[in-house]
Scaffold this motif. Structure first.
Motif, PDB file in Angstrom:
ATOM      1  N   GLY A  52       0.835  -1.300  -0.094  1.00 43.25           N
ATOM      2  CA  GLY A  52       0.092  -0.086  -0.157  1.00 43.25           C
ATOM      3  C   GLY A  52       0.933   1.283   0.320  1.00 43.25           C
ATOM      4  N   GLY A 108      -1.111   7.510   0.563  1.00 45.67           N
ATOM      5  CA  GLY A 108      -1.466   7.874   2.007  1.00 45.67           C
ATOM      6  C   GLY A 108      -0.449   7.541   3.087  1.00 45.67           C
ATOM      7  N   ILE A 109      -0.914   6.683   3.831  1.00 47.42           N
ATOM      8  CA  ILE A 109      -0.168   6.242   5.105  1.00 47.42           C
ATOM      9  C   ILE A 109       1.196   5.529   4.530  1.00 47.42           C
ATOM     10  N   ASP A 113       2.305  -2.030  -4.413  1.00 46.52           N
ATOM     11  CA  ASP A 113       0.876  -1.527  -4.417  1.00 46.52           C
ATOM     12  C   ASP A 113       0.197  -2.386  -5.498  1.00 46.52           C
ATOM     13  N   ILE A 114      -1.405  -2.280  -5.316  1.00 41.28           N
ATOM     14  CA  ILE A 114      -2.303  -2.609  -6.445  1.00 41.28           C
ATOM     15  C   ILE A 114      -2.470  -1.770  -7.462  1.00 41.28           C
ATOM     16  N   VAL A 156      -2.450  -7.634  -2.308  1.00 41.05           N
ATOM     17  CA  VAL A 156      -2.713  -8.683  -1.292  1.00 41.05           C
ATOM     18  C   VAL A 156      -3.801  -9.580  -1.107  1.00 41.05           C
ATOM     19  N   THR A 165      -8.238   8.918  13.080  1.00 38.90           N
ATOM     20  CA  THR A 165      -8.523   9.647  11.784  1.00 38.90           C
ATOM     21  C   THR A 165      -7.137  10.111  11.180  1.00 38.90           C
TER      22      THR A 165
END
Ligand SMILES: NC(=O)c1ccc[n+]([C@@H]2O[C@H](COP(=O)([O-])OP(=O)(O)OC[C@H]3O[C@@H](n4cnc5c(N)ncnc54)[C@H](O)[C@@H]3O)[C@@H](O)[C@H]2O)c1
Length: 246
Positions: free
Chosen positions: A4, A8-9, A28-29, A55, A179
């Motif tokens: 991933g 983002g993270i 990553d996909i 994954v 969040t």
């Protein structure tokens, strides 16, 4: 290897690990996104390679791990960030398919990555380390039952593997974010602003807040830390989920 790692993270974790000298496989996909991140790292003088990886697919995960080892000669850190919640109906109206999909992505997906990486992590000269991204949803009642149950499963998975593989030099830790401002919130600016006011620290988290915890747990500074859950949550678990749900 960061799953991933394209957004983002995960992307923030790739950048942080690379800035500390790691050679990073961005899995990553979304291969195009992974390639952008890897290119950015290389331009800054670091070492990174992008690999397409789903994954949810065992052979795709095995190929990605093999690629990481081919490229860099070893694999000593696995960061599992690929995952997510998505929207679905209320619990009573949520069917098996949604449950199966969310458990597959968020829980079994992590299992697949750890299983594929494990032989290399055990062989890592300084010991291996797995850092997985859970969620505060796995620790208290914030709703979203299928996603939350999967994230909660990661806690006991992490503890069991820490106990089992500690003697073989592999550490397993979980980071549980509150969040975090990533693209998953892009169309929910109002909710994000409301949530920010509920956090004791007065804001929602940024991907870099999580990446700092990931880098710490992956590093030798955490050499005697295994089996823990580290909330990176701006204090929301301290005030309790009722505050968020109300
Ligand atoms: N953003 C938040 O508020 C928040 C809070 C707590 C936990 N988390 C967790 O953090 C992790 C990262 O979320 P994010 O907010 O950065 O989301 P994101 O959508 O920005 O990043 C997720 C990344 O995972 C990749 N991905 C998705 N499905 C994949 C698959 N099947 N195989 C490989 N890669 C896949 C995506 O392409 C993307 O690059 C997730 O596990 C999420 O559950 C997020």
């Amino acid at each position: 290897m960061v799953t991933g790692g394209g957004h983002g993270i995960g992307r923030a974790s790739v950048r942080r690990l690379a800035s500390e000298g790691a050679s990073v496989t961005v899995a990553d996909i979304d291969l195009a996104a992974a390639q952008l991140v890897a290119e950015e790292i290389r331009k800054a003088g670091g070492a990174a390679v992008a690999v397409g990886c789903d994954v949810r697919d065992r052979s795709s995960v095995e190929t990605a791990v093999a690629r990481a080892v081919d490229e860099f000669g070893r694999l000593d850190v696995l960061v599992n960030t690929a995952g997510g919640g998505g929207r679905h109906p209320e619990f009573a109206d949520t069917g098996d398919e949604v449950w199966e999909d969310l458990i597959d992505l968020n829980l079994v997906g992590v299992v697949r990555c750890i299983r594929a990486a494990l032989p290399h992590l055990r062989a890592a000269p300084g010991g291996g380390s797995v850092v997985t991204i859970g969620s505060v949803n796995g620790m208290a009642t914030f709703g979203g039952e299928p996603y939350s149950a999967a994230k909660s499963g990661l806690q006991i998975l992490t503890a069991n593997l820490a106990a089992k593989y500690g003697p073989q030099g592999v550490r397993f830790n979980l980071v549980a974010p509150g969040t975090i401002r990533t693209r998953v919130w892009d169309d929910q600016a109002d909710s994000l602003a409301r949530l920010a006011r509920l956090y004791p620290l007065g804001r929602v988290g940024e991907p870099d807040d999580v990446a700092a915890a990931v880098a710490f747990l992956a590093s030798e500074d955490a050499a005697w830390i295994t089996g823990v859950v580290l909330p990176v949550d701006g204090g929301i678990l301290s005030v309790g989920p009722a505050r968020i749900q109300s």
